[in-house]
Design a protein around this motif. Structure first.
Motif, PDB file in Angstrom:
ATOM      1  N   PRO A  59       0.834  -1.213   0.000  1.00  0.00           N
ATOM      2  CA  PRO A  59       0.000   0.000   0.000  1.00  0.00           C
ATOM      3  C   PRO A  59       0.863   1.255   0.000  1.00  0.00           C
ATOM      4  O   PRO A  59       1.870   1.328   0.710  1.00  0.00           O
ATOM      5  N   PRO A  60       0.476   2.269  -0.758  1.00  0.00           N
ATOM      6  CA  PRO A  60       1.224   3.530  -0.730  1.00  0.00           C
ATOM      7  C   PRO A  60       1.018   4.292   0.569  1.00  0.00           C
ATOM      8  O   PRO A  60       1.877   5.062   0.984  1.00  0.00           O
ATOM      9  N   VAL A  61      -0.150   4.065   1.210  1.00  0.00           N
ATOM     10  CA  VAL A  61      -0.479   4.759   2.451  1.00  0.00           C
ATOM     11  C   VAL A  61      -1.159   3.771   3.402  1.00  0.00           C
ATOM     12  O   VAL A  61      -2.050   3.022   2.996  1.00  0.00           O
ATOM     13  N   VAL A  62      -0.725   3.795   4.664  1.00  0.00           N
ATOM     14  CA  VAL A  62      -1.333   2.974   5.712  1.00  0.00           C
ATOM     15  C   VAL A  62      -1.864   3.907   6.791  1.00  0.00           C
ATOM     16  O   VAL A  62      -1.204   4.886   7.149  1.00  0.00           O
ATOM     17  N   MET A  63      -3.045   3.596   7.321  1.00  0.00           N
ATOM     18  CA  MET A  63      -3.560   4.318   8.480  1.00  0.00           C
ATOM     19  C   MET A  63      -3.590   3.388   9.674  1.00  0.00           C
ATOM     20  O   MET A  63      -4.140   2.286   9.591  1.00  0.00           O
ATOM     21  N   LEU A  77       5.964  -0.034  10.031  1.00  0.00           N
ATOM     22  CA  LEU A  77       7.059   0.717   9.402  1.00  0.00           C
ATOM     23  C   LEU A  77       8.135  -0.211   8.858  1.00  0.00           C
ATOM     24  O   LEU A  77       8.756   0.088   7.822  1.00  0.00           O
ATOM     25  N   SER A  78       8.370  -1.330   9.514  1.00  0.00           N
ATOM     26  CA  SER A  78       9.356  -2.296   9.012  1.00  0.00           C
ATOM     27  C   SER A  78       8.916  -2.859   7.664  1.00  0.00           C
ATOM     28  O   SER A  78       9.736  -3.048   6.758  1.00  0.00           O
ATOM     29  N   ALA A  79       7.621  -3.131   7.521  1.00  0.00           N
ATOM     30  CA  ALA A  79       7.112  -3.631   6.241  1.00  0.00           C
ATOM     31  C   ALA A  79       7.265  -2.593   5.141  1.00  0.00           C
ATOM     32  O   ALA A  79       7.666  -2.911   4.009  1.00  0.00           O
ATOM     33  N   LEU A  80       6.957  -1.332   5.462  1.00  0.00           N
ATOM     34  CA  LEU A  80       7.096  -0.275   4.451  1.00  0.00           C
ATOM     35  C   LEU A  80       8.565  -0.087   4.071  1.00  0.00           C
ATOM     36  O   LEU A  80       8.895   0.119   2.903  1.00  0.00           O
ATOM     37  N   ARG A  81       9.446  -0.149   5.061  1.00  0.00           N
ATOM     38  CA  ARG A  81      10.884  -0.065   4.775  1.00  0.00           C
ATOM     39  C   ARG A  81      11.300  -1.193   3.838  1.00  0.00           C
ATOM     40  O   ARG A  81      12.015  -0.959   2.840  1.00  0.00           O
ATOM     41  N   ASP A  82      10.849  -2.399   4.125  1.00  0.00           N
ATOM     42  CA  ASP A  82      11.248  -3.550   3.318  1.00  0.00           C
ATOM     43  C   ASP A  82      10.603  -3.531   1.943  1.00  0.00           C
ATOM     44  O   ASP A  82      11.148  -4.101   0.991  1.00  0.00           O
ATOM     45  N   ASN A  83       9.458  -2.850   1.816  1.00  0.00           N
ATOM     46  CA  ASN A  83       8.860  -2.649   0.495  1.00  0.00           C
ATOM     47  C   ASN A  83       9.618  -1.608  -0.317  1.00  0.00           C
ATOM     48  O   ASN A  83       9.503  -1.560  -1.539  1.00  0.00           O
ATOM     49  N   GLY A  84      10.325  -0.734   0.384  1.00  0.00           N
ATOM     50  CA  GLY A  84      11.020   0.352  -0.294  1.00  0.00           C
ATOM     51  C   GLY A  84      10.111   1.497  -0.676  1.00  0.00           C
ATOM     52  O   GLY A  84      10.506   2.389  -1.439  1.00  0.00           O
ATOM     53  N   ALA A  85       8.879   1.498  -0.147  1.00  0.00           N
ATOM     54  CA  ALA A  85       7.924   2.562  -0.477  1.00  0.00           C
ATOM     55  C   ALA A  85       6.773   2.505   0.511  1.00  0.00           C
ATOM     56  O   ALA A  85       6.537   1.486   1.167  1.00  0.00           O
ATOM     57  N   GLY A  86       6.063   3.614   0.598  1.00  0.00           N
ATOM     58  CA  GLY A  86       4.869   3.672   1.440  1.00  0.00           C
ATOM     59  C   GLY A  86       5.067   4.568   2.642  1.00  0.00           C
ATOM     60  O   GLY A  86       6.194   4.777   3.112  1.00  0.00           O
ATOM     61  N   PRO A 102      12.053   3.851  16.584  1.00  0.00           N
ATOM     62  CA  PRO A 102      13.401   4.221  16.127  1.00  0.00           C
ATOM     63  C   PRO A 102      13.358   5.152  14.914  1.00  0.00           C
ATOM     64  O   PRO A 102      12.541   4.977  14.016  1.00  0.00           O
ATOM     65  N   GLU A 103      14.263   6.114  14.909  1.00  0.00           N
ATOM     66  CA  GLU A 103      14.299   7.088  13.821  1.00  0.00           C
ATOM     67  C   GLU A 103      14.587   6.436  12.487  1.00  0.00           C
ATOM     68  O   GLU A 103      14.072   6.874  11.449  1.00  0.00           O
ATOM     69  N   GLU A 104      15.379   5.363  12.498  1.00  0.00           N
ATOM     70  CA  GLU A 104      15.699   4.712  11.225  1.00  0.00           C
ATOM     71  C   GLU A 104      14.469   4.071  10.584  1.00  0.00           C
ATOM     72  O   GLU A 104      14.444   3.825   9.374  1.00  0.00           O
ATOM     73  N   LEU A 105      13.435   3.789  11.379  1.00  0.00           N
ATOM     74  CA  LEU A 105      12.178   3.300  10.822  1.00  0.00           C
ATOM     75  C   LEU A 105      11.246   4.437  10.434  1.00  0.00           C
ATOM     76  O   LEU A 105      10.553   4.371   9.420  1.00  0.00           O
ATOM     77  N   SER A 106      11.199   5.484  11.249  1.00  0.00           N
ATOM     78  CA  SER A 106      10.198   6.534  11.059  1.00  0.00           C
ATOM     79  C   SER A 106      10.588   7.581  10.034  1.00  0.00           C
ATOM     80  O   SER A 106       9.716   8.162   9.371  1.00  0.00           O
ATOM     81  N   ASP A 107      11.875   7.838   9.872  1.00  0.00           N
ATOM     82  CA  ASP A 107      12.338   8.961   9.074  1.00  0.00           C
ATOM     83  C   ASP A 107      11.852   8.884   7.626  1.00  0.00           C
ATOM     84  O   ASP A 107      12.137   7.924   6.915  1.00  0.00           O
ATOM     85  N   GLY A 108      11.074   9.878   7.224  1.00  0.00           N
ATOM     86  CA  GLY A 108      10.643   9.990   5.837  1.00  0.00           C
ATOM     87  C   GLY A 108       9.429   9.158   5.478  1.00  0.00           C
ATOM     88  O   GLY A 108       8.934   9.256   4.340  1.00  0.00           O
ATOM     89  N   ARG A 109       8.911   8.358   6.427  1.00  0.00           N
ATOM     90  CA  ARG A 109       7.770   7.519   6.068  1.00  0.00           C
ATOM     91  C   ARG A 109       6.657   7.520   7.116  1.00  0.00           C
ATOM     92  O   ARG A 109       5.717   6.734   7.015  1.00  0.00           O
TER      93      ARG A 109
END
Length: 234
Positions: A59-63, A77-86, A102-109
């Motif tokens: 998904p491009p966006v998760v709520m 956030l781990s799933a979105l990171r591993d998808n490379g998008a979202g 963690p910031e490495e998960l949250s940053d930019g997404r």
């Protein structure tokens, strides 16, 4: 999207077993590092199935409605990171999650919206592709979000609702009873790995985890979450 059932979930476990092992190791370390600041709210099967559905549907966006200490947030956030998008938009009254993720998960997404969802409803993102609900568990609140939140997200997307089946049946005056009735009235099936409600599913997936060499993250637990596809509101 394929129907969310045991066959589909089993396929996803096999397809993403390596990634699940890596995320499980990450999450164990995360929980240990947080100590008393983290109370994991999702059991292993429901956390992993959430991750798997996010990986598969991309998904491009998760709520996310309800964050508490951030355990579910970190899985999403781990799933979105591993998808490379979202991107994830999380809503809660309390902001413990802001200090925990963690910031490495949250940053930019990740976007966190603090406040009562009844007052921040206009900030629900357009084009939501996955809806995760783990907030107040009263029947009254369930009736509110079924009427006001669900029509704001597209039909056909995956939805997760937590704390429905800690027992074989839903509890009186509880969110789960309201949601399950709502789904039944619309002929919408749901999937659950609940140990109490769907023992065969629970045992099959627990055995599959062992076969795939996946180590416990939080532990077996009740896994009371239900998963379904959002029906049309027409």
């Amino acid at each position: 999207m394929q129907p969310i059932d045991l066959g589909y979930v089993t396929e996803l476990y096999r397809e993403y077993a390596g990634d699940l092992a890596a995320v499980g190791k990450q999450q164990r370390g995360f929980a240990e590092s947080m100590g008393s600041r983290m109370t994991p709210q999702l059991d292993d099967l429901e956390a992993e199935i959430t991750y798997l559905l996010l990986r598969a549907t991309r998904p491009p966006v998760v709520m996310e409605l309800g964050t508490f200490h951030g355990w579910s947030t970190s899985w999403i956030l781990s799933a979105l990171r591993d998808n490379g998008a979202g991107e994830l938009h999380s809503f809660d009254r309390i902001d413990n999650v802001v200090r925990n993720v963690p910031e490495e998960l949250s940053d930019g997404r990740w976007t966190f919206v603090q406040g009562d969802i009844k007052e921040t409803l206009d900030r629900v993102p357009a084009g939501t592709g996955y809806l995760f609900v783990d907030a107040a568990h009263s029947g009254r609140f369930a009736r509110w979000y079924l009427e006001h939140l669900f029509p704001r997200v597209p039909a056909g997307i995956p939805v997760s609702v937590h704390d429905v089946y800690h027992f074989r049946t839903t509890l009186p005056l509880h969110e789960g009873k309201v949601v399950v009735r709502w789904l039944g009235e619309r002929g919408v099936p749901f999937f659950t790995p609940s140990r109490a409600k769907a023992r065969g599913v629970y045992e099959t997936l627990t055995g599959l985890r062992a076969e795939l060499g996946l180590s416990p993250v939080r532990g077996p637990g009740d896994n009371p979450m239900i998963f379904f596809e959002m029906p049309s509101q027409a």
